[in-house]
Design a protein around this motif. Sequence first.
Motif, PDB file in Angstrom:
ATOM      1  N   GLU A   1       0.890  -1.161   0.022  1.00 44.95           N
ATOM      2  CA  GLU A   1      -0.012   0.115   0.170  1.00 44.95           C
ATOM      3  C   GLU A   1       0.709   1.268   0.005  1.00 44.95           C
ATOM      4  OE1 GLU A   1      -3.539   1.828  -0.487  1.00 44.95           O
ATOM      5  OE2 GLU A   1      -3.308  -0.362  -0.453  1.00 44.95           O
ATOM      6  N   GLN A   2       1.991   1.182   0.582  1.00 42.05           N
ATOM      7  CA  GLN A   2       2.888   2.161   0.540  1.00 42.05           C
ATOM      8  C   GLN A   2       3.518   2.690  -0.819  1.00 42.05           C
ATOM      9  OE1 GLN A   2       5.210   1.174   4.081  1.00 42.05           O
ATOM     10  NE2 GLN A   2       4.007   2.143   5.601  1.00 42.05           N
ATOM     11  N   MET A   3       3.660   1.489  -1.321  1.00 42.25           N
ATOM     12  CA  MET A   3       4.427   1.535  -2.807  1.00 42.25           C
ATOM     13  C   MET A   3       3.335   2.423  -3.887  1.00 42.25           C
ATOM     14  SD  MET A   3       6.091  -1.711  -3.714  1.00 42.25           S
ATOM     15  CE  MET A   3       6.262  -3.263  -3.005  1.00 42.25           C
ATOM     16  N   ALA A   4       2.066   1.985  -3.663  1.00 40.39           N
ATOM     17  CA  ALA A   4       0.926   2.635  -4.502  1.00 40.39           C
ATOM     18  C   ALA A   4      -0.305   2.112  -4.053  1.00 40.39           C
ATOM     19  CB  ALA A   4       1.292   2.145  -5.996  1.00 40.39           C
ATOM     20  N   THR A   5      -1.291   3.016  -4.097  1.00 40.29           N
ATOM     21  CA  THR A   5      -2.456   2.595  -3.532  1.00 40.29           C
ATOM     22  C   THR A   5      -3.219   1.431  -3.950  1.00 40.29           C
ATOM     23  OG1 THR A   5      -4.777   3.397  -2.813  1.00 40.29           O
ATOM     24  CG2 THR A   5      -3.972   4.273  -4.967  1.00 40.29           C
ATOM     25  N   THR A   6      -3.938   0.626  -3.453  1.00 39.82           N
ATOM     26  CA  THR A   6      -4.644  -0.449  -3.992  1.00 39.82           C
ATOM     27  C   THR A   6      -6.005  -0.242  -4.273  1.00 39.82           C
ATOM     28  OG1 THR A   6      -5.162  -1.203  -1.866  1.00 39.82           O
ATOM     29  CG2 THR A   6      -2.957  -2.433  -2.999  1.00 39.82           C
ATOM     30  N   TYR A   7      -6.338   1.180  -4.119  1.00 39.70           N
ATOM     31  CA  TYR A   7      -7.689   1.456  -4.475  1.00 39.70           C
ATOM     32  C   TYR A   7      -7.997   1.556  -6.107  1.00 39.70           C
ATOM     33  CZ  TYR A   7     -11.919   4.460  -4.879  1.00 39.70           C
ATOM     34  OH  TYR A   7     -13.156   4.746  -5.462  1.00 39.70           O
ATOM     35  N   MET A   8      -9.096   1.067  -6.434  1.00 34.45           N
ATOM     36  CA  MET A   8      -9.061   0.619  -8.037  1.00 34.45           C
ATOM     37  C   MET A   8     -10.015   1.397  -8.642  1.00 34.45           C
ATOM     38  SD  MET A   8      -6.935  -1.805  -8.444  1.00 34.45           S
ATOM     39  CE  MET A   8      -5.869  -2.541  -7.384  1.00 34.45           C
ATOM     40  N   GLY A   9     -10.923   2.385  -7.723  1.00 40.84           N
ATOM     41  CA  GLY A   9     -12.013   3.243  -8.324  1.00 40.84           C
ATOM     42  C   GLY A   9     -13.377   2.434  -8.106  1.00 40.84           C
ATOM     43  N   ASN A  10     -14.510   2.988  -8.479  1.00 39.27           N
ATOM     44  CA  ASN A  10     -15.816   2.423  -8.323  1.00 39.27           C
ATOM     45  C   ASN A  10     -16.113   1.775  -7.084  1.00 39.27           C
ATOM     46  OD1 ASN A  10     -17.960   2.019  -9.939  1.00 39.27           O
ATOM     47  ND2 ASN A  10     -17.321   0.177 -10.869  1.00 39.27           N
ATOM     48  N   TYR A  11     -15.433   2.401  -5.758  1.00 38.18           N
ATOM     49  CA  TYR A  11     -15.665   2.141  -4.103  1.00 38.18           C
ATOM     50  C   TYR A  11     -14.703   0.995  -4.064  1.00 38.18           C
ATOM     51  CZ  TYR A  11     -19.230   5.840  -4.310  1.00 38.18           C
ATOM     52  OH  TYR A  11     -20.179   6.769  -4.534  1.00 38.18           O
ATOM     53  N   LEU A  12     -13.958   0.326  -4.880  1.00 28.27           N
ATOM     54  CA  LEU A  12     -13.052  -0.744  -4.763  1.00 28.27           C
ATOM     55  C   LEU A  12     -11.817  -0.543  -4.367  1.00 28.27           C
ATOM     56  CD1 LEU A  12     -12.997  -3.877  -5.106  1.00 28.27           C
ATOM     57  CD2 LEU A  12     -12.418  -3.546  -7.525  1.00 28.27           C
ATOM     58  N   ALA A  13     -11.127  -1.329  -3.419  1.00 24.33           N
ATOM     59  CA  ALA A  13      -9.793  -1.561  -3.033  1.00 24.33           C
ATOM     60  C   ALA A  13      -9.518  -3.002  -2.824  1.00 24.33           C
ATOM     61  CB  ALA A  13      -9.593  -0.755  -1.769  1.00 24.33           C
ATOM     62  N   ILE A  14      -8.319  -3.410  -3.259  1.00 23.23           N
ATOM     63  CA  ILE A  14      -7.853  -4.757  -3.255  1.00 23.23           C
ATOM     64  C   ILE A  14      -6.526  -4.670  -2.859  1.00 23.23           C
ATOM     65  CG2 ILE A  14      -7.315  -6.648  -4.685  1.00 23.23           C
ATOM     66  CD1 ILE A  14      -9.146  -5.559  -7.090  1.00 23.23           C
ATOM     67  N   PRO A  15      -6.508  -4.536  -1.431  1.00 22.41           N
ATOM     68  CA  PRO A  15      -5.237  -4.788  -0.780  1.00 22.41           C
ATOM     69  C   PRO A  15      -4.554  -6.255  -0.759  1.00 22.41           C
ATOM     70  CG  PRO A  15      -6.967  -4.250   0.659  1.00 22.41           C
ATOM     71  CD  PRO A  15      -7.676  -4.581  -0.402  1.00 22.41           C
ATOM     72  N   HIS A  16      -3.351  -6.411  -1.088  1.00 18.95           N
ATOM     73  CA  HIS A  16      -2.606  -7.531  -1.223  1.00 18.95           C
ATOM     74  C   HIS A  16      -1.241  -7.327  -0.973  1.00 18.95           C
ATOM     75  CE1 HIS A  16      -2.606  -5.361  -5.174  1.00 18.95           C
ATOM     76  NE2 HIS A  16      -1.770  -6.156  -5.384  1.00 18.95           N
ATOM     77  N   GLY A  17      -0.486  -8.483  -0.948  1.00 22.28           N
ATOM     78  CA  GLY A  17       1.187  -8.165  -0.448  1.00 22.28           C
ATOM     79  C   GLY A  17       1.948  -7.773  -1.588  1.00 22.28           C
ATOM     80  N   THR A  18       3.175  -7.489  -1.360  1.00 22.55           N
ATOM     81  CA  THR A  18       4.172  -7.226  -2.369  1.00 22.55           C
ATOM     82  C   THR A  18       4.615  -8.584  -3.133  1.00 22.55           C
ATOM     83  OG1 THR A  18       5.959  -7.517  -0.618  1.00 22.55           O
ATOM     84  CG2 THR A  18       5.102  -5.484  -1.131  1.00 22.55           C
ATOM     85  N   GLU A  19       5.434  -8.403  -4.155  1.00 23.54           N
ATOM     86  CA  GLU A  19       5.884  -9.638  -4.943  1.00 23.54           C
ATOM     87  C   GLU A  19       6.478 -10.556  -3.894  1.00 23.54           C
ATOM     88  OE1 GLU A  19       6.095 -11.115  -8.032  1.00 23.54           O
ATOM     89  OE2 GLU A  19       4.358  -9.726  -8.241  1.00 23.54           O
TER      90      GLU A  19
END
Length: 145
Positions: free
Chosen positions: A49-67
């Motif tokens: 999340e610190q690298m780039a937001t996981t907010y995708m638009g359309n009220y949606l966020a998809i939090p996930h881990g790094t590589e």
Amino acid sequence: MAKPVLSKENIKLNVAIPNKNEAIRYTGDILVQGGYVDAGYIEKMYEREQMATTYMGNYLAIPHGTEDAKQNVLETGISVVTVPNGVDFGDGNIAKILIGIAGKGDEHLGILSNIAIVCSEEENIDKILNATSEEEIMELFSEVQ
């Protein structure tokens, strides 16, 4: 036998979450409790999340881990959380649907693309937000399995 990618236990409806960090922890905790990831995965979700937001638009966020979070993934799985009052993901981006993802290998790529397809339709966003049962969510994401 592999776990289902999405089970009823991974879906939480109408949750109140005060901020983005809690939102990430909440979606990650569901994956930890379900045995999809180890506890270290949540730290990797914060890093991502610190690298780039996981907010995708359309009220949606998809939090996930790094590589490099792959070592923390035990099974591919997703968590789905609806937050009717929304969570601020920064820059006025309000997420009302949180989908936590953990993928073994490259499995998360297919899951991400299926979720994007489901959530690109406003009608489906409304269905998710108005869902009154886990089954309704399971049905919408049946393609993601």
